[in-house]
Design an enzyme around this catalytic site. Structure first.
Site, mmCIF file in Angstrom:
data_model
loop_
_atom_site.group_PDB
_atom_site.id
_atom_site.type_symbol
_atom_site.label_atom_id
_atom_site.label_comp_id
_atom_site.label_asym_id
_atom_site.label_seq_id
_atom_site.Cartn_x
_atom_site.Cartn_y
_atom_site.Cartn_z
ATOM 1 N N ASP A 93 2.612 -30.527 -4.762
ATOM 2 C CA ASP A 93 3.440 -29.342 -4.493
ATOM 3 C C ASP A 93 4.769 -29.857 -3.939
ATOM 4 O O ASP A 93 4.913 -31.052 -3.674
ATOM 5 C CB ASP A 93 2.735 -28.449 -3.445
ATOM 6 C CG ASP A 93 3.565 -27.220 -3.072
ATOM 7 O OD1 ASP A 93 4.057 -26.541 -3.992
ATOM 8 O OD2 ASP A 93 3.749 -26.950 -1.871
ATOM 9 N N SER A 94 5.706 -28.945 -3.757
ATOM 10 C CA SER A 94 6.983 -29.348 -3.163
ATOM 11 C C SER A 94 6.838 -29.658 -1.672
ATOM 12 O O SER A 94 7.715 -30.285 -1.095
ATOM 13 C CB SER A 94 7.999 -28.227 -3.349
ATOM 14 O OG SER A 94 7.518 -27.054 -2.728
ATOM 15 N N CYS A 137 3.003 -18.015 -4.904
ATOM 16 C CA CYS A 137 3.628 -19.238 -4.383
ATOM 17 C C CYS A 137 2.614 -19.766 -3.392
ATOM 18 O O CYS A 137 2.142 -19.020 -2.520
ATOM 19 C CB CYS A 137 4.940 -18.930 -3.674
ATOM 20 S SG CYS A 137 5.585 -20.361 -2.745
ATOM 21 N N THR A 138 2.232 -21.021 -3.551
ATOM 22 C CA THR A 138 1.127 -21.517 -2.726
ATOM 23 C C THR A 138 1.493 -21.582 -1.239
ATOM 24 O O THR A 138 0.615 -21.560 -0.387
ATOM 25 C CB THR A 138 0.660 -22.894 -3.236
ATOM 26 O OG1 THR A 138 1.800 -23.749 -3.379
ATOM 27 C CG2 THR A 138 -0.046 -22.762 -4.566
ATOM 28 N N HIS A 139 2.781 -21.638 -0.936
ATOM 29 C CA HIS A 139 3.175 -21.614 0.476
ATOM 30 C C HIS A 139 2.754 -20.310 1.167
ATOM 31 O O HIS A 139 2.504 -20.298 2.373
ATOM 32 C CB HIS A 139 4.696 -21.739 0.613
ATOM 33 C CG HIS A 139 5.204 -23.146 0.562
ATOM 34 N ND1 HIS A 139 5.265 -23.876 -0.599
ATOM 35 C CD2 HIS A 139 5.682 -23.958 1.545
ATOM 36 C CE1 HIS A 139 5.776 -25.065 -0.331
ATOM 37 N NE2 HIS A 139 6.032 -25.143 0.950
ATOM 38 N N GLU A 166 7.621 -23.840 5.901
ATOM 39 C CA GLU A 166 7.907 -25.261 6.155
ATOM 40 C C GLU A 166 8.320 -25.486 7.613
ATOM 41 O O GLU A 166 8.212 -26.582 8.132
ATOM 42 C CB GLU A 166 8.990 -25.772 5.201
ATOM 43 C CG GLU A 166 8.516 -25.917 3.745
ATOM 44 C CD GLU A 166 7.566 -27.106 3.517
ATOM 45 O OE1 GLU A 166 7.727 -28.138 4.177
ATOM 46 O OE2 GLU A 166 6.649 -26.974 2.670
ATOM 47 N N CYS A 226 1.398 -25.625 -7.325
ATOM 48 C CA CYS A 226 2.729 -25.064 -7.123
ATOM 49 C C CYS A 226 2.981 -24.094 -8.269
ATOM 50 O O CYS A 226 2.925 -24.482 -9.443
ATOM 51 C CB CYS A 226 3.733 -26.207 -7.149
ATOM 52 S SG CYS A 226 5.444 -25.675 -7.143
ATOM 53 N N ASN A 227 3.226 -22.837 -7.922
ATOM 54 C CA ASN A 227 3.471 -21.837 -8.981
ATOM 55 C C ASN A 227 4.787 -22.086 -9.696
ATOM 56 O O ASN A 227 4.922 -21.809 -10.876
ATOM 57 C CB ASN A 227 3.520 -20.440 -8.369
ATOM 58 C CG ASN A 227 2.158 -19.955 -7.947
ATOM 59 O OD1 ASN A 227 1.493 -19.252 -8.690
ATOM 60 N ND2 ASN A 227 1.721 -20.331 -6.751
ATOM 61 N N THR A 228 5.761 -22.596 -8.963
ATOM 62 C CA THR A 228 7.079 -22.836 -9.556
ATOM 63 C C THR A 228 6.941 -23.839 -10.705
ATOM 64 O O THR A 228 7.471 -23.632 -11.807
ATOM 65 C CB THR A 228 8.035 -23.372 -8.469
ATOM 66 O OG1 THR A 228 8.054 -22.431 -7.395
ATOM 67 C CG2 THR A 228 9.425 -23.579 -9.004
ATOM 68 N N TYR A 232 11.554 -26.056 -4.315
ATOM 69 C CA TYR A 232 11.763 -26.164 -5.765
ATOM 70 C C TYR A 232 12.218 -24.816 -6.350
ATOM 71 O O TYR A 232 12.884 -24.759 -7.366
ATOM 72 C CB TYR A 232 10.450 -26.527 -6.456
ATOM 73 C CG TYR A 232 10.031 -27.978 -6.411
ATOM 74 C CD1 TYR A 232 10.661 -28.918 -5.589
ATOM 75 C CD2 TYR A 232 8.970 -28.425 -7.214
ATOM 76 C CE1 TYR A 232 10.240 -30.233 -5.564
ATOM 77 C CE2 TYR A 232 8.560 -29.745 -7.204
ATOM 78 C CZ TYR A 232 9.183 -30.651 -6.375
ATOM 79 O OH TYR A 232 8.766 -31.958 -6.370
ATOM 80 N N GLY A 233 11.770 -23.748 -5.692
ATOM 81 C CA GLY A 233 11.873 -22.423 -6.310
ATOM 82 C C GLY A 233 13.273 -21.889 -6.509
ATOM 83 O O GLY A 233 13.476 -20.924 -7.243
HETATM 84 N N1 DGL Z 1 4.653 -23.782 -3.222
HETATM 85 C C1 DGL Z 1 5.445 -23.729 -4.381
HETATM 86 C C2 DGL Z 1 5.105 -22.592 -5.280
HETATM 87 O O1 DGL Z 1 3.936 -22.270 -5.359
HETATM 88 C C3 DGL Z 1 6.878 -24.141 -4.281
HETATM 89 C C4 DGL Z 1 7.765 -23.432 -3.338
HETATM 90 C C5 DGL Z 1 9.149 -24.013 -3.346
HETATM 91 O O2 DGL Z 1 9.258 -25.234 -3.217
HETATM 92 O O3 DGL Z 1 10.110 -23.255 -3.495
HETATM 93 O O4 DGL Z 1 5.925 -22.030 -5.944
#
Ligand code: DGL
Length: 263
Positions: free
Chosen positions: A5-6, A181-183, A147, A68-70, A37-38
């Site tokens: 993931d990011s 988004c996994t976050h 984060e 990571c969904n992105t 990343y998003g």
């Molecule tokens: N956790 C990630 C996701 O599921 C990335 C979030 C990010 O880095 O913007 O999209």
């Protein structure tokens, strides 16, 4: 097995995978030097994803969970055509789980700008539920909150930002909300405070379940007589990650975290 993931978000997938497959060695990569990343372009997300996957493949993983969904919504085709290990994404299982859960056919999806821009959730949900009403909402401020450890109910900033994003989805009558988004899993309690009547779908967790099920079916699971080792890699300072990851994984154990340079 590899999980990436990011940043911290993929730990929900990691945690589930480690519970479901306790004998597997798992390598976790959080690209903390380049999170988020998003908000980035498609080309950049694909390049980062290939570097992340390449790092794990070079360490010999036999399968990768793209936690990571992105990346799952943007780079799966490229990853699958570039590397020969099997990849598992976190979108497909979340779509299936949400479709099975909704009672009124009104599904919300929250995610990063890149995930929402890709339209992948809406497309996949309508493939299995053509009449579904899907409301997708980008929530770019939630990843920095996570984060920075601002995830608890009672945190005024987290609550105000989350409420502002979710108000519209609640008013639309969404009864199932995909944490796309996994976050966002780490903000679960704050999110459910705003969406009291909705079922929350944790994309990282259901993606991990999919991967574990597939590996068990393929008979490629590890020897049952040994405990799996867990190794964490990040691309920026290890300190903040160690602290947040220990809180999230609810462990007192020292986490083996190393800093790596993907170049
Ligand atoms: N956790 C990630 C996701 O599921 C990335 C979030 C990010 O880095 O913007 O999209």
């Amino acid at each position: 097995m590899g999980v990436f993931d990011s940043g911290l978000g993929g730990l929900s997938g990691f945690r589930h995978l480690a519970q479901l497959m306790p004998n597997e060695d798992i390598l976790y990569l959080g690209d903390t030097g380049r999170v988020p990343y998003g908000t980035r372009s498609r080309e950049t997300i694909i390049r980062y994803a290939c570097e992340d996957a390449g790092f794990l493949v070079n360490r010999g993983v036999k399968a990768i969970l793209v936690a990571c969904n992105t990346v799952s919504s943007t780079a799966m085709d490229t990853l699958r055509s570039t590397f020969s290990v099997p990849f598992f994404d976190v979108v497909t299982a979340a779509v299936r789980t949400a479709a099975a859960s909704t009672r009124n056919g009104c599904i919300g999806v929250i995610g990063t700008e890149a995930t929402v821009r890709s339209g992948v959730y809406g497309r996949q949900i309508r493939q299995i539920m053509p009449d579904a009403e899907v409301w997708e909402k980008a929530c770019p401020l939630l990843v920095p909150l996570v984060e920075n450890g601002r995830t608890r109910p009672g945190d005024r900033v987290a609550e105000i930002v989350t409420e502002e994003y979710l108000e519209e989805l609640r008013d639309r009558g969404v009864d199932t909300l995909i944490l796309g988004c996994t976050h966002y899993r780490m903000l679960k309690d704050v999110i459910s405070g705003c969406m009291k009547d909705a079922v929350l779908v944790d994309s990282g967790a259901v993606g991990a379940e999919d991967m574990a099920g597939a590996l068990l079916d393929l008979g490629t699971a590890a020897d049952r007589s040994r405990a799996g080792r867990h190794t964490f890699y990040v691309t920026d300072s290890t300190e903040g990650f160690e602290k947040q990851a220990s809180i999230f994984l609810e462990t007192e154990e020292h986490l083996a975290v190393s800093r790596v340079d993907l170049n």
